[in-house]
Motif scaffolding. Structure first.
Motif, PDB file in Angstrom:
ATOM      1  N   VAL A 133       0.702  -1.245   0.124  1.00 12.05           N
ATOM      2  CA  VAL A 133       0.026   0.057  -0.047  1.00 12.05           C
ATOM      3  C   VAL A 133       0.726   1.347   0.290  1.00 12.05           C
ATOM      4  O   VAL A 133       0.534   2.321  -0.534  1.00 12.05           O
ATOM      5  N   LEU A 134       2.177   1.141   0.619  1.00 16.70           N
ATOM      6  CA  LEU A 134       2.909   2.408   0.776  1.00 16.70           C
ATOM      7  C   LEU A 134       3.646   2.675  -0.437  1.00 16.70           C
ATOM      8  O   LEU A 134       4.321   3.556  -0.627  1.00 16.70           O
ATOM      9  N   LEU A 135       3.651   1.629  -1.758  1.00 14.43           N
ATOM     10  CA  LEU A 135       4.548   1.881  -2.960  1.00 14.43           C
ATOM     11  C   LEU A 135       3.567   2.962  -3.507  1.00 14.43           C
ATOM     12  O   LEU A 135       2.531   2.721  -4.179  1.00 14.43           O
ATOM     13  N   PRO A 136       4.073   4.097  -4.146  1.00 17.03           N
ATOM     14  CA  PRO A 136       3.282   4.683  -5.158  1.00 17.03           C
ATOM     15  C   PRO A 136       3.222   4.117  -6.203  1.00 17.03           C
ATOM     16  O   PRO A 136       4.228   3.586  -7.062  1.00 17.03           O
ATOM     17  N   GLN A 137       2.266   4.720  -7.467  1.00 19.51           N
ATOM     18  CA  GLN A 137       1.888   4.207  -8.577  1.00 19.51           C
ATOM     19  C   GLN A 137       3.087   4.601  -9.480  1.00 19.51           C
ATOM     20  O   GLN A 137       3.629   4.018 -10.338  1.00 19.51           O
ATOM     21  N   VAL A 138       3.705   5.619  -9.102  1.00 21.28           N
ATOM     22  CA  VAL A 138       4.884   6.243 -10.134  1.00 21.28           C
ATOM     23  C   VAL A 138       5.934   5.235  -9.926  1.00 21.28           C
ATOM     24  O   VAL A 138       6.846   5.056 -11.342  1.00 21.28           O
ATOM     25  N   VAL A 139       6.269   4.742  -8.961  1.00 20.20           N
ATOM     26  CA  VAL A 139       7.603   3.828  -8.857  1.00 20.20           C
ATOM     27  C   VAL A 139       7.086   2.364  -9.757  1.00 20.20           C
ATOM     28  O   VAL A 139       8.120   1.769 -10.124  1.00 20.20           O
ATOM     29  N   LEU A 140       5.975   2.174  -9.527  1.00 15.56           N
ATOM     30  CA  LEU A 140       5.407   0.798 -10.282  1.00 15.56           C
ATOM     31  C   LEU A 140       5.134   0.880 -11.789  1.00 15.56           C
ATOM     32  O   LEU A 140       5.297  -0.236 -12.722  1.00 15.56           O
ATOM     33  N   ALA A 141       4.773   2.088 -12.406  1.00  9.97           N
ATOM     34  CA  ALA A 141       4.543   2.246 -13.725  1.00  9.97           C
ATOM     35  C   ALA A 141       5.496   1.801 -14.780  1.00  9.97           C
ATOM     36  O   ALA A 141       5.286   1.223 -15.618  1.00  9.97           O
ATOM     37  N   ILE A 142       6.677   2.222 -14.501  1.00 12.10           N
ATOM     38  CA  ILE A 142       7.830   1.766 -15.502  1.00 12.10           C
ATOM     39  C   ILE A 142       8.160   0.426 -15.342  1.00 12.10           C
ATOM     40  O   ILE A 142       8.014  -0.101 -16.595  1.00 12.10           O
ATOM     41  N   PRO A 143       8.318  -0.185 -14.265  1.00 11.59           N
ATOM     42  CA  PRO A 143       8.665  -1.609 -14.355  1.00 11.59           C
ATOM     43  C   PRO A 143       7.345  -2.325 -14.974  1.00 11.59           C
ATOM     44  O   PRO A 143       7.582  -3.590 -15.647  1.00 11.59           O
ATOM     45  N   GLN A 144       6.282  -2.112 -14.798  1.00  9.85           N
ATOM     46  CA  GLN A 144       5.046  -2.799 -15.452  1.00  9.85           C
ATOM     47  C   GLN A 144       4.925  -2.379 -16.755  1.00  9.85           C
ATOM     48  O   GLN A 144       4.655  -3.463 -17.632  1.00  9.85           O
TER      49      GLN A 144
END
Length: 296
Positions: A133-144
């Motif tokens: 829950v603490l991970l922002p979407q900005v961090v996950l967008a590029i790896p995804q």
């Protein structure tokens, strides 16, 4: 010599002074400030959508227009680029509805398993999910994006839906609700009758978790409906844009054509209506759950 006992004088009973009601000025002021902060932008959009293209920059900001500006703006938005706005709204509804149902199903199954089964590493797994829950979407967008690009799924509907199926907050809510709403004795009775674990989940777990799952679905629907970063990264075709990215592209074109600002404001107003309608439709299920809980 005899003495007579005289009763002690009765003192009049006086009512205890009532404590004065102290008004908490600071919390009230903060609450009022928060309400103004939320309502002022919405009021500006509502008033701005009633103005024509010429009135938008020539009249007072919070002075509404009582002419046909809103109707003309809706007609202009519907006719813009062959009615692409309504195609964007259909895409947003597809992303939010399909993604919300699938994400709620994943959250329900995961939360039920974490609440009702004992297995090694359950606590560690639950803590890892909560940490997500603490991970922002900005961090996950590029790896995804890189992962989906490797399998050739970018610029597709699945590129927007798949990354949102795993919702840590939805899993957390489902786990808490399953632990409280699904009694272990009822599951044990079903096991004695020979029911499989899958049937127990479908027939007992899901039915008792429906009010909580409606909350999970509503939160996920709103999150997908308002999501901008993920579809902006994943999708490049105008025909697959949701409303958030579509209105942003329309706003960029408006930097060269000031007349498009009225269409963007009107489109923003129309994009809020489905979310409000969904909230009002699902609200009755929360009321039913509160009534049944009170009767129990």
């Amino acid at each position: 010599m005899t003495t007579t006992l005289q009763p002690a004088p009765v003192r009049p009973v006086t009512a205890a002074p009532k404590p004065r009601r102290r008004i908490a000025l600071l919390p009230s002021a903060v609450l009022l400030l928060g309400a103004v902060y939320c309502l002022v932008p919405t009021l500006w959009i509502l008033i701005g959508s009633t103005k024509s293209r010429s009135q938008l920059f020539s009249t007072a900001t919070y002075l509404p227009s009582f002419g046909s500006g809103l109707v003309d703006n809706i007609k202009g938005l519907s006719s813009y680029d062959g009615g692409v706005f309504w195609h964007w709204m259909l895409n947003s509804f597809l992303y939010a509805a399909v993604g919300g149902v699938l994400a709620t199903s994943v959250s329900a199954a995961t939360g039920y398993a974490l609440a009702k089964y004992q297995f090694r590493g359950r606590t560690v797994l639950f803590n890892a999910i909560v940490a997500g829950v603490l991970l922002p979407q900005v961090v996950l967008a590029i790896p995804q994006y890189l992962l989906l690009a490797r399998v050739g799924l970018t610029d597709s509907y699945l590129a927007v839906i798949l990354p949102q199926l795993f919702n840590p907050y939805g899993i957390y809510l489902s786990r808490i609700y399953a632990a409280a709403a699904v009694p272990d004795s009822l599951l044990d009775a079903g096991r004695i009758d020979g029911a499989s674990e899958a049937r127990l989940f479908r027939s007992i777990g899901l039915r008792l978790m429906v009010p909580g799952l409606i909350t999970v679905f509503l939160l996920q629907f709103i999150a997908i409906w308002n999501n901008f970063l993920l579809p902006f990264v994943m999708v490049t075709s105008d025909s697959k844009f949701p409303l958030t990215v579509g209105l942003y592209s329309l706003l960029r074109h408006g930097s060269d054509q000031a007349s498009l600002y009225s269409l963007v404001i009107t489109g923003t107003l129309l994009s809020v209506i489905p979310v409000i309608a969904l909230f009002l439709c699902l609200q009755r299920y929360w009321r039913i759950d509160l009534v049944t809980g009170g009767l129990k």
